[in-house]
Design a protein around this motif. Structure first.
Motif, mmCIF file in Angstrom:
data_model
loop_
_atom_site.group_PDB
_atom_site.id
_atom_site.type_symbol
_atom_site.label_atom_id
_atom_site.label_comp_id
_atom_site.label_asym_id
_atom_site.label_seq_id
_atom_site.Cartn_x
_atom_site.Cartn_y
_atom_site.Cartn_z
ATOM 1 N N ALA A 18 23.776 -44.418 -52.066
ATOM 2 C CA ALA A 18 23.235 -43.967 -51.946
ATOM 3 C C ALA A 18 21.891 -44.547 -51.029
ATOM 4 O O ALA A 18 21.855 -44.326 -49.677
ATOM 5 C CB ALA A 18 21.722 -43.178 -52.704
ATOM 6 N N GLY A 19 21.896 -45.893 -51.647
ATOM 7 C CA GLY A 19 20.979 -46.820 -51.286
ATOM 8 C C GLY A 19 21.877 -47.529 -49.954
ATOM 9 O O GLY A 19 20.857 -47.035 -48.500
ATOM 10 N N TYR A 20 23.140 -48.080 -49.811
ATOM 11 C CA TYR A 20 23.499 -48.320 -48.501
ATOM 12 C C TYR A 20 23.528 -47.888 -47.116
ATOM 13 O O TYR A 20 23.306 -47.628 -46.144
ATOM 14 C CB TYR A 20 24.991 -49.104 -49.431
ATOM 15 C CG TYR A 20 24.537 -50.722 -49.208
ATOM 16 C CD1 TYR A 20 23.697 -51.403 -49.081
ATOM 17 C CD2 TYR A 20 25.371 -50.904 -50.980
ATOM 18 C CE1 TYR A 20 23.773 -53.164 -50.278
ATOM 19 C CE2 TYR A 20 25.803 -51.984 -51.136
ATOM 20 C CZ TYR A 20 24.737 -52.789 -50.743
ATOM 21 O OH TYR A 20 24.213 -54.280 -50.926
ATOM 22 N N THR A 21 24.024 -46.229 -48.044
ATOM 23 C CA THR A 21 23.784 -45.565 -47.001
ATOM 24 C C THR A 21 22.110 -45.011 -46.315
ATOM 25 O O THR A 21 22.342 -44.622 -45.110
ATOM 26 C CB THR A 21 24.523 -43.686 -47.046
ATOM 27 O OG1 THR A 21 25.757 -43.879 -48.071
ATOM 28 C CG2 THR A 21 24.490 -42.949 -46.267
ATOM 29 N N ALA A 22 21.211 -45.024 -46.927
ATOM 30 C CA ALA A 22 19.550 -44.915 -46.205
ATOM 31 C C ALA A 22 19.949 -45.854 -46.032
ATOM 32 O O ALA A 22 19.165 -46.149 -44.709
ATOM 33 C CB ALA A 22 18.856 -44.679 -48.098
ATOM 34 N N ALA A 23 19.733 -47.780 -46.078
ATOM 35 C CA ALA A 23 19.968 -48.684 -45.285
ATOM 36 C C ALA A 23 20.303 -48.304 -43.347
ATOM 37 O O ALA A 23 19.756 -49.078 -42.850
ATOM 38 C CB ALA A 23 20.355 -49.784 -45.877
ATOM 39 N N ILE A 24 21.821 -47.566 -43.760
ATOM 40 C CA ILE A 24 22.428 -47.757 -42.661
ATOM 41 C C ILE A 24 22.181 -47.221 -41.653
ATOM 42 O O ILE A 24 21.368 -47.120 -40.768
ATOM 43 C CB ILE A 24 24.099 -47.347 -42.851
ATOM 44 C CG1 ILE A 24 24.343 -48.648 -43.703
ATOM 45 C CG2 ILE A 24 24.716 -47.090 -41.409
ATOM 46 C CD1 ILE A 24 25.748 -48.060 -44.260
ATOM 47 N N TYR A 25 21.343 -46.131 -42.222
ATOM 48 C CA TYR A 25 20.900 -45.060 -41.219
ATOM 49 C C TYR A 25 19.432 -45.054 -40.744
ATOM 50 O O TYR A 25 17.979 -46.241 -39.932
ATOM 51 C CB TYR A 25 20.449 -43.565 -41.910
ATOM 52 C CG TYR A 25 21.530 -42.353 -41.576
ATOM 53 C CD1 TYR A 25 22.936 -42.799 -42.211
ATOM 54 C CD2 TYR A 25 21.191 -41.660 -40.367
ATOM 55 C CE1 TYR A 25 23.453 -42.228 -41.939
ATOM 56 C CE2 TYR A 25 22.785 -41.161 -40.574
ATOM 57 C CZ TYR A 25 24.006 -41.248 -40.959
ATOM 58 O OH TYR A 25 24.954 -40.457 -40.809
ATOM 59 N N ALA A 26 18.243 -46.174 -41.955
ATOM 60 C CA ALA A 26 16.923 -47.047 -41.863
ATOM 61 C C ALA A 26 16.952 -47.674 -40.193
ATOM 62 O O ALA A 26 16.250 -48.494 -40.200
ATOM 63 C CB ALA A 26 16.284 -47.467 -42.835
ATOM 64 N N ALA A 27 18.104 -48.761 -40.995
ATOM 65 C CA ALA A 27 18.197 -49.694 -39.896
ATOM 66 C C ALA A 27 18.659 -49.448 -38.672
ATOM 67 O O ALA A 27 18.401 -50.153 -37.624
ATOM 68 C CB ALA A 27 19.202 -50.857 -40.522
ATOM 69 N N ARG A 28 19.391 -48.359 -38.454
ATOM 70 C CA ARG A 28 19.476 -47.975 -36.937
ATOM 71 C C ARG A 28 18.965 -47.179 -36.610
ATOM 72 O O ARG A 28 18.555 -47.241 -35.372
ATOM 73 C CB ARG A 28 21.261 -47.125 -36.711
ATOM 74 C CG ARG A 28 22.247 -47.843 -37.657
ATOM 75 C CD ARG A 28 22.994 -46.955 -37.352
ATOM 76 N NE ARG A 28 23.540 -46.982 -35.753
ATOM 77 C CZ ARG A 28 23.726 -45.760 -35.078
ATOM 78 N NH1 ARG A 28 23.390 -44.680 -35.382
ATOM 79 N NH2 ARG A 28 24.493 -45.471 -33.830
ATOM 80 N N ALA A 29 17.323 -46.927 -37.081
ATOM 81 C CA ALA A 29 16.095 -45.876 -36.793
ATOM 82 C C ALA A 29 15.227 -46.994 -37.038
ATOM 83 O O ALA A 29 14.296 -47.408 -36.453
ATOM 84 C CB ALA A 29 15.323 -45.593 -38.175
ATOM 85 N N ASP A 30 15.708 -48.537 -36.911
ATOM 86 C CA ASP A 30 14.275 -49.494 -36.007
ATOM 87 C C ASP A 30 13.080 -49.815 -37.442
ATOM 88 O O ASP A 30 12.240 -50.127 -37.862
ATOM 89 C CB ASP A 30 14.290 -49.685 -34.905
ATOM 90 C CG ASP A 30 13.545 -51.390 -35.167
ATOM 91 O OD1 ASP A 30 14.041 -52.101 -34.970
ATOM 92 O OD2 ASP A 30 13.032 -50.786 -33.110
ATOM 93 N N MET A 31 13.669 -49.520 -38.813
ATOM 94 C CA MET A 31 12.279 -48.955 -39.852
ATOM 95 C C MET A 31 12.470 -50.757 -40.570
ATOM 96 O O MET A 31 12.400 -50.858 -41.354
ATOM 97 C CB MET A 31 12.640 -48.035 -40.815
ATOM 98 C CG MET A 31 12.407 -47.088 -40.291
ATOM 99 S SD MET A 31 13.939 -45.602 -41.265
ATOM 100 C CE MET A 31 12.555 -44.726 -42.425
ATOM 101 N N LYS A 32 13.362 -51.671 -40.287
ATOM 102 C CA LYS A 32 13.628 -53.010 -40.910
ATOM 103 C C LYS A 32 13.726 -52.325 -42.705
ATOM 104 O O LYS A 32 13.020 -53.284 -43.253
ATOM 105 C CB LYS A 32 12.531 -53.691 -40.151
ATOM 106 C CG LYS A 32 12.127 -53.624 -38.773
ATOM 107 C CD LYS A 32 11.261 -54.634 -38.235
ATOM 108 C CE LYS A 32 11.174 -54.938 -37.118
ATOM 109 N NZ LYS A 32 11.077 -53.202 -35.993
#
Ligand code: NDP
Length: 314
Positions: A18-32
């Motif tokens: 869950a955490g890493y998938t959230a990270a993958i999407y958040a990173a691609r959305a430029d949420m750093k």
């Protein structure tokens, strides 16, 4: 606010699917995104062996390797993955959210995604930890397939144990269900299903003394807590299904939870009762608890956080 307090747009707590998938999407959305791995980096999958039911791996993959891949992907896309444990929080509606890491470091986060998972409860006998991953498992759906055609035992009497016993009965030749009282805790429907499955034998008033075997499970020694009778049952797999504990203790003063500590999210979303705090994975799911469902909810949490931040900035 002091200059020394780090400001983060999206903080992710926990490093399972869950955490890493959230990270993958958040990173691609430029949420750093910044992700804190917690006490068990990689989460529950790091204590399993082969994962054969995660789509995209036709030959299966080892749990620790899969989590390493999740991590690499999150880092490659721009996630700041840090070793550390979130030890306390101070949440307020709309944020910013105050988060303390390792008891000392303070962070201020605009949005937070809780993906701290859950931990299986164990019996606590030495042979259980010694043979963990070598015949002892806390997830029938993950590991049952390795014992197809063999005899297995499962301990527990709740809905999970009944559901997993039914699942195992379709793969294994015989399933012994070890129930410590003279009755189930599970719902009537689940009990009915178990009691009407010919290759499930329910042993009531039965407690596990020891799991036997040098390098893999060979048998279980049980005793009847009414008659005192002991017996050894030859088995290849021993499943523990006595409940899970969600890792949500530190959020209790702020976040709405059910009586077992699972975080309550708004139906069809990852939103918690605190605006700007989202939850994904097993910390909010006591029903499915699969890597793929956790990953799916991690994606939802990142999208929800992104939309929430965008709406706030409008
Ligand atoms: P539960 O807490 O409901 O049940 C745990 C079971 O394990 C109990 O029967 C308990 O025995 C037994 N147990 C606990 N400790 C030991 C021990 N040391 N030795 C032997 N047995 C032990 O957990 P579940 O995971 O089954 O369910 C959690 C929640 O999720 C429940 O609310 C359940 O309804 C729900 N759920 C719903 C599903 C669905 O709707 N499809 C599927 C799975 C779960 P005792 O009864 O003696 O206390």
């Amino acid at each position: 606010m002091s200059d020394s307090i780090e400001q983060i747009e999206c903080l992710i707590i926990g490093s399972g699917p869950a955490g890493y998938t959230a990270a993958i999407y958040a990173a691609r959305a430029d949420m750093k995104p910044v992700l804190y791995e917690g006490l068990q980096p990689g989460g529950q999958l790091t204590i399993t062996t082969d994962v054969e039911n995660y789509p995209g791996y036709p030959d299966g993959i080892m749990g620790p390797e899969m989590m390493d891949n999740f991590k690499k992907q999150a880092i490659r896309l721009g996630t700041d993955v840090r070793f550390g444990m979130v030890t306390s929080v101070d949440f307020k509606n709309g944020g910013p959210q105050k988060v303390i890491v390792d008891g000392t470091k303070e962070i201020s986060a605009k949005s937070v995604i809780i993906s701290t998972g859950a931990s299986a409860k164990w019996l606590g006998i030495p042979s259980e930890s010694r043979l963990n991953g070598s015949g002892v498992s806390a997830c029938a759906v993950c590991d049952g397939f390795f014992y197809r055609g063999s005899d297995v035992a499962i301990v527990g009497a709740g809905d999970t144990a009944c559901e997993e016993a039914s699942y195992l009965s379709k793969i294994c030749s015989k399933v012994y269900m070890l129930v410590r009282r003279d009755e189930f805790r599970a719902s009537k429907a689940m009990q009915h299903r178990v009691l009407n499955t010919p290759n499930i034998e329910v042993l009531f008033n039965t407690e596990t003394d020891e799991i036997l075997g040098d390098t893999t499970v060979e048998a279980v020694r049980v005793s009847n807590n009414v008659s005192g009778e002991k017996r050894e049952i030859p088995i290849k797999g021993f499943f523990v299904a006595i409940g899970h504990t969600p890792n949500t203790e530190i959020f209790k003063p702020y976040i709405e939870m059910d009586e077992s500590g699972y975080i309550i999210t708004e139906k069809g979303s990852s939103r918690t009762n605190i605006e700007g705090v989202f939850c994904a994975g097993d910390a909010q799911d006591k029903i499915y608890r699969q890597a793929v469902t956790a990953a799916g909810s991690g994606c939802m949490a990142a999208l929800d956080a992104e939309r929430w931040l965008a709406a706030k900035e409008d």
